[in-house]
Each structure stands twice: as structure tokens, then as C-alpha cells.
Design an enzyme around this catalytic site. Structure first.
Site, mmCIF file in Angstrom:
data_model
loop_
_atom_site.group_PDB
_atom_site.id
_atom_site.type_symbol
_atom_site.label_atom_id
_atom_site.label_comp_id
_atom_site.label_asym_id
_atom_site.label_seq_id
_atom_site.Cartn_x
_atom_site.Cartn_y
_atom_site.Cartn_z
ATOM 1 N NE ARG A 93 -3.284 2.525 2.703
ATOM 2 C CZ ARG A 93 -3.194 3.360 3.742
ATOM 3 N NH1 ARG A 93 -2.524 3.028 4.829
ATOM 4 N NH2 ARG A 93 -3.793 4.529 3.705
ATOM 5 C CG HIS A 137 -0.884 9.015 3.594
ATOM 6 N ND1 HIS A 137 -1.048 7.675 3.862
ATOM 7 C CD2 HIS A 137 -0.400 9.552 4.747
ATOM 8 C CE1 HIS A 137 -0.662 7.410 5.101
ATOM 9 N NE2 HIS A 137 -0.258 8.544 5.660
ATOM 10 C CD GLU A 182 -4.402 7.626 9.850
ATOM 11 O OE1 GLU A 182 -3.848 8.700 10.166
ATOM 12 O OE2 GLU A 182 -3.941 6.524 10.183
ATOM 13 C CG ASN A 311 -4.856 3.364 8.900
ATOM 14 O OD1 ASN A 311 -5.007 2.356 8.207
ATOM 15 N ND2 ASN A 311 -4.398 4.510 8.423
ATOM 16 C CE1 TYR A 313 0.416 2.831 13.561
ATOM 17 C CE2 TYR A 313 -1.615 3.860 12.797
ATOM 18 C CZ TYR A 313 -0.351 3.349 12.536
ATOM 19 O OH TYR A 313 0.139 3.347 11.258
ATOM 20 C CD GLU A 369 -1.326 4.059 8.141
ATOM 21 O OE1 GLU A 369 -1.043 4.477 9.290
ATOM 22 O OE2 GLU A 369 -1.523 4.794 7.171
HETATM 23 O O1 IFM Z 1 2.918 7.663 10.024
HETATM 24 C C1 IFM Z 1 1.548 7.708 10.220
HETATM 25 C C2 IFM Z 1 0.815 7.518 8.914
HETATM 26 O O2 IFM Z 1 1.194 8.464 7.975
HETATM 27 C C3 IFM Z 1 -0.673 7.643 9.131
HETATM 28 N N1 IFM Z 1 -1.122 6.802 10.195
HETATM 29 C C4 IFM Z 1 -0.392 6.817 11.436
HETATM 30 C C5 IFM Z 1 1.085 6.647 11.171
HETATM 31 C C6 IFM Z 1 1.857 6.670 12.506
HETATM 32 O O3 IFM Z 1 1.679 7.893 13.135
#
Ligand code: IFM
Length: 466
Positions: A93, A137, A182, A311, A313, A369
Site C-alpha cells: 500500500r 495521504h 485518515e 488504521n 494503533y 495500517e
Molecule cells: O505515520 C503515520 C501515517 O502516515 C498515518 N497513520 C499513522 C502513522 C503513525 O503515526
């Protein structure tokens, strides 16, 4: 660079390669984005993006870092594709740089800019790697920001034109398209918080940006489908907030509802249901803002999609702050953190995926992600210069396990893209934070696969051979 067949022995236990719940046809990939890796910001007709400008703003980026060279991927692309191939991954990606493809954000395509992505796609396909192209992006052409940026409706139409140019050139070979990455970050971090480009601090403008990003998405989906000859798989990537209330007190529950509305449902509902949530609209009115919806917009925005990118985290625990609409995040000292420092909570991923598949049924999900920044120590003294990133390896294994659990609970999650292929420009943190599964020495541009890369390769292989 070729990759050693086995990870160097760190003496530490590696996570299991056998992730329960993942099927043999699960898609294993890695992700990057244009401004974070390409460099070559002046090459072949590219014009500045808002991140070039923001990077020049004193104090905006750690150490005054910028993406002028980044990982020099623009010049090293074939070697980087070989790295992905050596890891045996299925998919890559990447994002296209809008100001490289269409300088200034309007008018005809820049042939040389598109040539780069043309070569990238051909390299990927020649090595059996499926390209997944993200159109936006975060690198808005600066000329469009000068004309008002995402708070202006016209930017949505400019985005649709650009999408058609890109898909028209690459759509004979690229079948997976992601419109936006995002939009929360583009709108809220860029126009309200101001820690991302273009660095504005105007809540009303940010909410206008939210709607125009959605509109741009819907317009772009139509244009992609109109030019891609074979049935294209088109989707969008969100980073929906995963929030839990700090207590069962009504004020904390309401703060959590608000955080969920502003961090998740304001994106998911218009795109997947064709409406903005009523409680969010009311919260915005209380905060003096409104979504600039015009007749027909929601029909345009709610285009049928082939997949949803998620995504993930971290998650947040939320309590009532000092007034309505001001939830606060309550730190959980019992949870380990990454270098960001973001709390590590794989269960949040299972919860998010099961919730999305319950509330927005019928759409396949991909983790577009997931990954972690840690302060890797490169054993310069070791002859092999190996990087034993056991923390990152464990993070990836735990989150893939969380995906497997969500699948077992019924969520239709079909793939996982690790963030990121290689260390890169981490926005306002500059090069301080390393998310890569491949280490980058920014002095020499030498790439070294970390233990996490080799573990991912082996875990993918183990899953496929089930
Ligand atoms: O690096 C970023 C990415 O560009 C978008 N999502 C989160 C990642 C980590 O912060």
C-alpha cells in the site's frame, strides 16, 4: 539487498508464527506514504505540498526535519520493491503524491510524475506484489491550500479531477484504490489542532474540511469507477477512535459518546450510511460549528464501497472534562507504551473491528495500517548490524492475534498492512520516531530488515501453508 533466510538469534523468544483465526488467503502487506518516503520534492515538475510549507515553519517539526530527501525512495524504488518481494508479502500500500501527479492541484497530469508510479506498479506486478494505491495521504498541493484548502468546497472537485487522472493512467493495472487516508488527521489535526499541515487552528474550518473530504471521496469513487476498465476495488481508510468510558458516571458516558461521535461516527456514518449522526450534529451546533451539507451531498458521499480500510494503533479511556464537548483522555499507567508514547492495547483492535462489523455490516475490512514506533538499538558492534526489535515484533504479533480474534467473533477482516515498510518521516516528529520493519540509516540510505520484518515474512508463510 537480499534478506537472510532466518532472523539473527537475539536469545529472546519470538512470538508464535501461527496466528489463530487467520485464513490461508489472508492478505499480508506493508504500507508507506509518498511524502514520508519519496524525497525528490523538486524533481520532474512536482510542486510544493502543504507539508513542504509546514516543514519550513519554525518549530513545526522536531529538529527542523523535512521530507526533502526522506528515504530517497523516488530514486531507490526498485530496491525497495525488491525488499518487499524478499519478505514474500502479498501487497504493498503506497500513496500517490498529488502535487507530483498534478502540479498545483489543477489542470493536466504531469506525465513525468505519473511515470514514477507507472514504473512502481510495473515493478510490483513483475514481482507478484499487488499494488494498493492511496490517492490522498495528506499532501495537498500548496496552491489549493492558498485557495482555501479543504474548508473550501472546490477542493473536493479538484480531488475528483486528480483521482480520475491517476486512475485513468494506472487503472489498467491497479485494482485496489483507497481515496483518503485518515480524514480525521487531515481535518482535525491540520485545521483545528494545528500540529499537522497546514497548521491552522480554526475549529469551524476543520468541520467544513471534514465534510469536503467526504464529498471529495464520494466524487472520486464515481470518477475512479468511470475510468478503471476492470472492476476496481475501491475503499477509504479511517482511523476510528476506540474509546472506553473511565466510569459509569453519566458525565463520563456522555464524554465517551462525544469522543466516539467526533472520532469515529462522524466519518463512518456519512460514508457507510449516508447520514451524519444526529447527536454529533447537535454537539457541533453547541460548539458553534456545522457541516456544510448541500442537497445531494450525502448520496454522493455514500457510494457503494468494496472494502473499508481501518488504521489502528491505540485506544483511549475517556472522562468528562471541563465542559460539554471537552472529553479528556485518562492515562492508564498499567498499560505499556510505544515510543510515541501510545498505550499498547490489542484488545482495542478486536473491540473496534467487532463493533464496526456489527454497526456497519456487509463491508469487508482490511487493516491498512498497524505498527509501532520504538527506539531501536542498532548493534553497530555486531558484525551483522542486526536490529532485534522484539518490542515491535511482539506488538505486530499481538495485534495480528487481535485480528484473528475479531475474525473468530465474526468480523470479515481480510488483510493486514504493517506500518511501515521502512523508517520514515513521521510528520511533526520528523525522523525521531521509527515505525519501520526495515531500518533506514538516513546518512547512507542503507536499509536493514529488522527482526519484525523477518518474523512477518515467516508468519505470513506459516499462515499460507496451513
Ligand atoms: O505515520 C503515520 C501515517 O502516515 C498515518 N497513520 C499513522 C502513522 C503513525 O503515526
Amino acid at each position: 539487498m537480499s534478506i537472510d533466510p532466518q532472523p539473527a538469534d537475539s536469545g529472546l523468544p519470538l512470538p508464535t508464527l501461527n496466528i489463530p483465526g487467520l485464513p490461508a488467503d489472508f492478505v499480508w502487506g506493508v504500507a508507506t506514504s509518498a511524502y514520508q518516503i519519496e524525497g525528490a520534492v523538486d524533481a520532474d515538475g512536482r510542486t510544493p505540498s502543504i507539508w513542504d510549507t509546514f516543514s519550513r515553519t519554525p518549530g513545526a517539526i522536531a529538529n527542523g526535519d523535512h521530507g526533502n530527501t526522506a528515504c530517497d525512495h523516488y530514486h531507490r524504488m526498485p530496491d525497495d520493491v525488491r525488499l518487499i518481494a524478499d519478505l514474500g508479502l502479498d501487497a504493498y500500500r503506497f500513496s500517490l503524491s498529488w502535487p507530483r501527479v498534478q502540479p498545483g492541484g489543477r489542470g493536466p497530469a504531469n506525465g513525468k510524475g505519473l511515470d514514477f508510479y507507472d514504473r512502481l506498479v510495473d515493478e510490483l506486478l513483475a514481482r507478484g506484489i499487488t499494488p494498493w494505491a492511496t490517492l490522498y495521504h495528506w499532501d495537498l498541493p500548496q496552491a489549493l491550500e492558498d485557495a482555501g484548502g479543504w474548508p473550501e468546497r472546490d477542493t473536493a472537485h479538484r480531488f475528483a479531477d486528480y483521482a480520475e487522472l491517476a486512475a485513468g493512467r494506472l487503472g489498467d493495472r491497479v485494482q485496489h484504490w483507497i481515496t483518503l487516508n485518515e480524514p480525521f488527521c487531515s481535518a482535525i489535526l491540520g485545521y483545528h489542532v494545528g500540529c499537522h499541515a497546514p497548521g491552522r487552528q480554526d475549529f469551524r474550518a476543520a468541520i467544513r474540511a471534514v465534510h469536503h473530504l467526504h464529498l471529495g471521496h464520494g466524487l472520486a469513487v464515481r470518477r475512479i469507477r468511470s475510468v478503471v476498465p476492470t472492476p476496481a476495488q475501491v475503499g477509504i481508510t479511517f482511523n476510528p477512535a476506540q474509546v472506553y468510558p473511565a466510569s459509569t458516571e453519566p458525565a463520563d458516558l456522555d464524554a465517551t459518546r462525544h469522543a466516539d461521535g467526533m472520532g469515529a461516527r462522524i466519518y463512518l456514518d456519512p460514508v457507510l450510511r449516508g447520514e451524519y449522526p444526529q447527536d454529533v450534529v447537535e454537539d457541533l451546533a453547541r460548539l458553534g460549528a456545522s457541516l456544510p451539507v448541500e442537497a445531494g451531498d450525502l448520496d454522493t458521499i455514500a457510494q457503494p464501497l468494496d472494502f473499508l480500510g481501518i488504521n489502528y494503533y491505540f485506544s483511549d479511556v475517556v472522562a468528562a472534562g471541563d465542559g460539554p464537548g471537552r472529553p479528556v483522555t485518562v492515562p492508564r499507567p498499567d498499560r505499556p507504551v510505544t515510543a510515541m508514547p501510545w498505550e499498547i492495547h490489542p484488545q482495542g483492535m478486536t473491540d473496534l473491528l467487532t463493533r464496526i462489523s456489527r454497526d456497519y455490516p456487509g463491508i469487508p475490512l482490511y487493516i491498512t495500517e498497524n505498527g509501532a514506533a520504538f527506539d531501536d538499538s542498532v548493534h553497530a558492534a555486531d558484525a551483522d548490524g542486526s536490529i532485534q526489535d522484539i518490542d515491535r515484533t511482539a506488538y505486530l504479533a499481538d495485534h495480528l492475534t487481535a485480528v484473528g480474534r475479531a475474525r473468530e467473533a465474526g468480523a470479515d477482516v481480510r488483510g493486514f498492512f504493517a506500518w511501515s515498510l521502512m523508517d520514515n518521516f513521521e510528520w511533526a516528529y520528523g525522523y525521531d520516531k521509527r515505525f519501520g520493519i526495515v531500518h533506514v540509516d538516513y546518512e547512507t540510505q542503507r536499509r536493514t530488515p529488522k527482526q519484525s520484518a523477518l518474523w512477518l515474512r515467516d508468519a505470513a508463510g506459516a499462515t499460507r501453508s496451513r
